[in-house]
Enzyme design. Structure first.
Site, PDB file in Angstrom:
ATOM      1  N   ARG A 118      45.052  20.314  35.421  1.00 52.87           N
ATOM      2  CA  ARG A 118      45.143  19.431  34.280  1.00 52.87           C
ATOM      3  C   ARG A 118      45.913  18.662  34.084  1.00 52.87           C
ATOM      4  O   ARG A 118      46.926  19.145  33.533  1.00 52.87           O
ATOM      5  CB  ARG A 118      45.318  20.371  33.143  1.00 52.87           C
ATOM      6  CG  ARG A 118      44.455  19.595  31.565  1.00 52.87           C
ATOM      7  CD  ARG A 118      44.696  20.497  30.108  1.00 52.87           C
ATOM      8  NE  ARG A 118      44.053  21.525  30.740  1.00 52.87           N
ATOM      9  CZ  ARG A 118      43.642  23.067  29.814  1.00 52.87           C
ATOM     10  NH1 ARG A 118      44.668  23.075  28.976  1.00 52.87           N
ATOM     11  NH2 ARG A 118      42.480  23.440  30.317  1.00 52.87           N
ATOM     12  N   HIS A 163      47.877  24.503  33.315  1.00 54.83           N
ATOM     13  CA  HIS A 163      47.127  24.467  34.084  1.00 54.83           C
ATOM     14  C   HIS A 163      47.402  23.176  34.931  1.00 54.83           C
ATOM     15  O   HIS A 163      47.502  22.327  35.823  1.00 54.83           O
ATOM     16  CB  HIS A 163      45.619  23.831  33.499  1.00 54.83           C
ATOM     17  CG  HIS A 163      44.968  24.765  32.511  1.00 54.83           C
ATOM     18  ND1 HIS A 163      44.335  25.186  34.101  1.00 54.83           N
ATOM     19  CD2 HIS A 163      44.931  25.313  31.705  1.00 54.83           C
ATOM     20  CE1 HIS A 163      43.258  26.288  33.335  1.00 54.83           C
ATOM     21  NE2 HIS A 163      43.546  25.971  31.973  1.00 54.83           N
ATOM     22  N   GLU A 252      42.137  34.857  26.891  1.00 55.53           N
ATOM     23  CA  GLU A 252      41.339  34.232  27.281  1.00 55.53           C
ATOM     24  C   GLU A 252      40.701  34.810  28.563  1.00 55.53           C
ATOM     25  O   GLU A 252      41.099  35.411  29.496  1.00 55.53           O
ATOM     26  CB  GLU A 252      42.114  33.174  27.361  1.00 55.53           C
ATOM     27  CG  GLU A 252      42.312  31.781  25.925  1.00 55.53           C
ATOM     28  CD  GLU A 252      42.859  30.319  26.988  1.00 55.53           C
ATOM     29  OE1 GLU A 252      42.844  30.836  28.319  1.00 55.53           O
ATOM     30  OE2 GLU A 252      43.254  29.940  25.827  1.00 55.53           O
ATOM     31  N   HIS A 255      41.006  32.327  31.944  1.00 53.98           N
ATOM     32  CA  HIS A 255      42.420  32.121  31.804  1.00 53.98           C
ATOM     33  C   HIS A 255      42.987  32.746  33.376  1.00 53.98           C
ATOM     34  O   HIS A 255      43.659  33.877  32.481  1.00 53.98           O
ATOM     35  CB  HIS A 255      43.377  31.347  31.000  1.00 53.98           C
ATOM     36  CG  HIS A 255      44.164  30.543  31.076  1.00 53.98           C
ATOM     37  ND1 HIS A 255      44.658  29.971  30.587  1.00 53.98           N
ATOM     38  CD2 HIS A 255      45.812  31.078  32.077  1.00 53.98           C
ATOM     39  CE1 HIS A 255      45.560  29.279  31.147  1.00 53.98           C
ATOM     40  NE2 HIS A 255      46.340  29.696  31.561  1.00 53.98           N
TER      41      HIS A 255
END
Length: 280
Positions: A118, A163, A252, A255
């Site tokens: 990301r 990320h 999460e 993740h």
């Protein structure tokens, strides 16, 4: 026919399509080794270091549903830096996912990734959105019980993301043969991400108890309210990835970070595009 052979046959059409996309990717005919590429407007963009790869070139059977290139995410619009629906990761992380995929194929499942590398500009987009308390268009689905003013304090949004270091991935498991995900229609009625699977947005994943990017404590991997088949599905994902070197973020279920990270202290900002990994 063995279960593995059946699983591979179920994914054959998908794999062929993905490989065709790989072959036709911009710049695939000649990587230059440069650290930046020029866009059509003449503006140079950073490219990925050689240690980064497109997951499709390593594990083409893994399903990809890159949410942030679409408006179906908590922001409600395509996110900055996502030029193409592509998973990019450091090479060790991609190869580890390949090993995990082979384990799951033998059991009649496939991995599906929602997000991989990301860029920092995407994280900056999240931060700007979180500070705009008037924009709650996606609240009914992604954070129905969370006051938007608390997204930073509660840890849902931060100014840096693992990320951006390239070894973290958001993913789930799909039962084979995979059914297509229905298209998201902007403006459609939104259903809470923690609603029963038959009521919330259905994206062909096995039932994990919540949808992806659900800002709710029910998304905690080991939340005691998640039991039965949903808990078993989370544990299958967690144990399969742990076996190949991934660590789960407890808050999460989707993740995971591959350890040791190649770039533990570097936050990259090259765009998510084929040009970033083949035009360098």
């Amino acid at each position: 026919m063995t279960r593995l052979a059946s699983a591979l046959r179920a994914l054959a059409a998908t794999a062929a399509t993905l490989l065709a996309v790989t072959a036709a990717a911009p710049g695939a005919a000649g990587a230059t080794g440069t650290s930046a590429t020029s866009t059509g407007s003449g503006v140079s963009e950073p490219t990925a270091p050689d240690e980064f790869v497109a997951l499709r070139t390593v594990a083409p059977t893994i399903i990809q549903e890159i949410r942030y290139v679409t408006p179906h995410n908590f922001v409600g619009e395509p996110v900055d830096g996502y030029d193409q629906p592509l998973c990019i990761l450091t090479r060790p992380a991609a190869r580890a996912l390949q090993r995990a995929q082979w384990k799951l194929l033998r059991q009649g499942y496939s991995l599906k990734v929602y997000d991989c590398y990301r860029p920092q500009r995407a994280v900056d987009h999240f931060v700007r959105w979180a500070k705009d308390l008037q924009d709650e268009r996606m609240k009914p689905e992604f954070y129905p019980q969370v006051d938007k003013s608390r997204l930073f304090a509660d840890g849902y949004i931060a100014e840096k993301s693992g990320h951006s270091r390239g070894s973290t991935v958001d993913l789930t498991i799909v039962k084979l043969p995979a059914k297509p995900t229905r298209p998201y229609v902007p403006g459609e009625k939104l259903v809470p991400c923690y609603a029963p699977q038959g009521e919330r947005f259905r994206d062909n994943s096995v039932d994990m108890g919540t949808g992806y990017d659900c800002f709710d404590t029910l998304s905690h991997t080991d939340d005691p309210r998640i039991q039965g088949e949903r808990r078993a599905n989370r544990q299958l994902l967690k144990s399969t990835l742990a076996d190949v070197g991934f660590t789960n973020l407890p808050e999460e279920w989707w993740h995971f970070t591959h350890k040791p990270e190649l770039f533990p202290d570097t936050y990259f900002d090259f765009p998510v595009s084929w040009r970033s990994v083949v035009g360098r």
